[in-house]
Write an enzyme that holds these catalytic residues in place. Structure first.
Site, PDB file in Angstrom:
ATOM      1  N   SER A  61      -6.105 -10.957  -8.559  1.00  0.00           N
ATOM      2  CA  SER A  61      -5.710 -10.667  -9.933  1.00  0.00           C
ATOM      3  C   SER A  61      -4.958  -9.345 -10.030  1.00  0.00           C
ATOM      4  CB  SER A  61      -6.885 -10.702 -10.915  1.00  0.00           C
ATOM      5  OG  SER A  61      -6.354 -10.785 -12.224  1.00  0.00           O
ATOM      6  N   HIS A  66      -2.794   3.310 -17.018  1.00  0.00           N
ATOM      7  CA  HIS A  66      -1.841   3.710 -18.048  1.00  0.00           C
ATOM      8  C   HIS A  66      -2.270   5.084 -18.539  1.00  0.00           C
ATOM      9  CE1 HIS A  66      -0.426  -0.471 -18.216  1.00  0.00           C
ATOM     10  NE2 HIS A  66      -1.707  -0.804 -18.204  1.00  0.00           N
ATOM     11  N   CYS A  81     -11.299 -12.012  -9.294  1.00  0.00           N
ATOM     12  CA  CYS A  81     -12.134 -13.177  -9.017  1.00  0.00           C
ATOM     13  C   CYS A  81     -12.786 -13.036  -7.650  1.00  0.00           C
ATOM     14  CB  CYS A  81     -11.311 -14.461  -9.084  1.00  0.00           C
ATOM     15  SG  CYS A  81      -9.913 -14.488  -7.934  1.00  0.00           S
TER      16      CYS A  81
END
Length: 346
Positions: A61, A66, A81
């Site tokens: 994934s 940020h 996952c």
């Protein structure tokens, strides 16, 4: 439930410097190694005059940072996952970035959803765990109707985002409602139910042995969807010879009812101000069709969640009857106690 992964977000609060972009890539690789995930590609961008974004595409994934230097915040996101929990990133982030505190949120990515309880307070947010959405539509009379299969409470009816009834504990509501009236007067000849679209009050009246029940319901689609999914609650009340359904505005319908017709009237409307005003406006009509020494009972909401509205309901009853009693029962799916006001027509 089908689980597809785990997700963690970290908001690093109180950062006092703008870190070099190379540090974020280094931290991502440390986290990836600890979590045993594979970095496929890294994309990054530095904003002017400040701020930085970096995203690592994983075989399992993604990981991202940020930065918001003007707010002193760095936001981190990790969804995987993989076999190792993404929360392992927390200790690495703590060591790498100076901070005052870190806000951690984590949740499973799966086929369950959360349904916000509209009575949550700003400081205590609560949600229902939803296994499946069975119905979600707006009825012709304008109500938003949902049937949700809740993890703890079973199939449940929500109208306009507020839970109305859950199959696992509905009997607490309906039995307390009907018994509150019977405590004051045991006559079980005729009854009127105003509202109560799930059918629970009608079922309880039938089980007690009322001779005849007039059920006034505004929205037939509520009754229909409850019969379809919550059939054990209503127990096919609409099909019984002792029950007559009158569709539409109840207070318009009772204008044509003869005087002194009912031994019991059950008012199962919302407990909001609109319905309080509606009941107050039409109380003379309700008194007219209620037999002498008959009993009127209404669900008036929760003293735990909306005490002012309960008091307003009580004011209406005391003004018109002067002998109001209050029954109370804890309903787990409501997460509070619920109240029923009753008065005798002297």
């Amino acid at each position: 439930m089908t689980k597809v992964g785990e997700h963690v977000t970290l908001d690093i609060i109180g950062t006092t410097q703008e870190y070099d972009p190379s540090l974020f890539e280094s931290v991502i690789r440390k986290i990836a190694k600890a979590a045993e995930v594979t970095v496929l590609e890294i994309s990054k961008y530095k904003f002017e005059p400040q701020g930085f974004t970096i995203l690592a595409l994983l075989a399992e994934s993604h990981i991202s940072f940020h930065t918001f230097p003007e707010k002193g915040i760095i936001s981190f996101d990790f969804f995987t996952c993989g076999k190792v929990s993404p929360s392992i990133a927390l200790e690495i982030v703590k060591k790498e970035f100076k901070h005052k505190r870190i806000v951690k949120k984590e949740f499973n990515r799966d086929t369950k959803s959360l349904y916000h309880d509209i009575y949550s307070s700003p400081g205590l947010q609560k949600s229902y765990v939803v296994n499946e959405v069975l119905e979600d539509f707006k009825s012709k009379v304008g109500q938003h109707i949902e049937i949700l299969d809740l993890e703890q409470f079973g199939k449940s009816l929500f109208i306009d985002n507020e839970i109305q009834v859950a199959t696992n504990d509905e009997v607490l509501y309906s039995s307390t409602f009907v018994n509150a009236a019977l405590k004051l007067n045991k006559d079980m000849g005729t009854a009127a139910i105003i509202g109560g679209g799930d059918g629970g009050v009608a079922r309880e009246c039938m089980s007690k042995g009322f001779d005849f029940i007039d059920w006034y319901e505004l929205d037939p689609e509520v009754v229909e969807v409850c019969n379809k999914h919550l059939g054990t609650i209503g127990n096919k009340s609409t099909e019984k010879n002792s029950v007559k359904c009158i569709w539409g505005d109840a207070f318009e319908s009772i204008k044509s009812v003869e005087d002194d017709k009912y031994d019991k009237i059950f008012v199962d409307l919302n407990d909001d101000q609109f319905c309080i005003d509606l009941a107050a406006k039409n109380m003379d009509s309700l008194i007219r069709i209620l037999k002498p020494n008959g009993v009127i009972t209404a669900q008036v909401g929760s003293q735990d969640k909306k005490p002012e509205q309960v008091e307003k309901w009580l004011d209406v009853f005391n003004k018109n009857f002067g002998n109001t009693t209050l029954d109370r029962v804890y309903i787990p799916s409501f997460d509070c106690s619920w109240n029923f006001s009753s008065s005798i027509n002297h």
